[in-house]
Write an enzyme that holds these catalytic residues in place. Structure first.
Site, PDB file in Angstrom:
ATOM      1  N   VAL A  46       0.833  -1.199   0.000  1.00 23.80           N
ATOM      2  CA  VAL A  46       0.000   0.000   0.000  1.00 23.80           C
ATOM      3  C   VAL A  46       0.874   1.259   0.000  1.00 23.80           C
ATOM      4  O   VAL A  46       0.555   2.257  -0.639  1.00 23.80           O
ATOM      5  CB  VAL A  46      -0.975   0.004   1.202  1.00 23.80           C
ATOM      6  CG1 VAL A  46      -1.771   1.306   1.265  1.00 23.80           C
ATOM      7  CG2 VAL A  46      -1.918  -1.191   1.131  1.00 23.80           C
ATOM      8  N   CYS A  47       1.994   1.191   0.728  1.00 28.57           N
ATOM      9  CA  CYS A  47       2.856   2.372   0.903  1.00 28.57           C
ATOM     10  C   CYS A  47       3.275   3.039  -0.409  1.00 28.57           C
ATOM     11  O   CYS A  47       3.153   4.259  -0.541  1.00 28.57           O
ATOM     12  CB  CYS A  47       4.078   2.015   1.739  1.00 28.57           C
ATOM     13  SG  CYS A  47       3.666   1.440   3.404  1.00 28.57           S
TER      14      CYS A  47
END
Length: 187
Positions: A46-47
């Protein structure tokens, strides 16, 4: 305990920025608006989507007089390696702060002690170095950087127009409110 209205505590860190390692401290947050975006770890899932989205809004934020800082508990060396090997991260022009000591994550109260990683925390800091907004998301919930732009505009408006406040869904140029006895119970 809420961090809203509190000045960022002192820290010193190394960061990766535009091909160089630089020193960063709480002093970098003074004299201009700042967005500090904590995320769990480099080389994850996700980062990079969040940091790329933040980069996509970076020019708009710069036009608003804002500097952006991303922070994870990785080192500045890891940030460089990620920048060199990820299509999404290679686009990043803002400062990537390393927090391997976890001191900054503790200052902002986003450290997940069990994992040794930062939660997804977004902070807007005014030119006095005072925290104006805090948003913290669970690990699996990515953030939308366009909402940061809207919050910056509202925070700047309120700072520049004492006695006025921005209602929900406020957009630049729309009506604000002037809290008074006359408004009680009428909104």
């Amino acid at each position: 305990m809420s961090l809203i209205g509190k000045e960022v505590a002192p820290f010193a860190a190394k960061a990766y920025h535009n091909g160089e390692f630089i020193d960063v401290s709480e002093q970098n947050f003074k004299g201009k608006w700042s967005v500090v975006c904590f995320y769990p770890a480099d080389f994850t899932f996700v980062c990079p989507t969040e940091l790329e989205d933040l980069q996509n809004e970076y020019a708009t934020l710069k036009d608003l007089g804002v500097e952006v800082y991303s922070v994870s508990t990785d080192t500045h060396f890891t940030h460089k390696a990620w920048h060199d090997h990820s299509d999404a991260i290679s686009k990043i022009e803002y400062v990537m702060i390393g927090d391997p000591s976890q001191k900054i994550s503790r200052i902002f109260d986003v450290l997940n002690e069990e994992e040794g990683l930062a939660d997804r925390g977004t902070f807007i800091i005014d030119p006095d170095g005072v925290i104006q907004t805090v948003e913290i998301n669970a690990g699996g919930i990515g953030r939308d950087a366009s909402t940061v732009v809207n919050k910056i505009k509202a925070a700047q408006y309120v700072r520049n127009n004492p006695g006025e406040v921005c209602p929900a869904k406020w957009q630049e140029g729309s009506a604000t409110l002037k809290p008074s006895l006359d408004l009680v119970g009428k909104i």
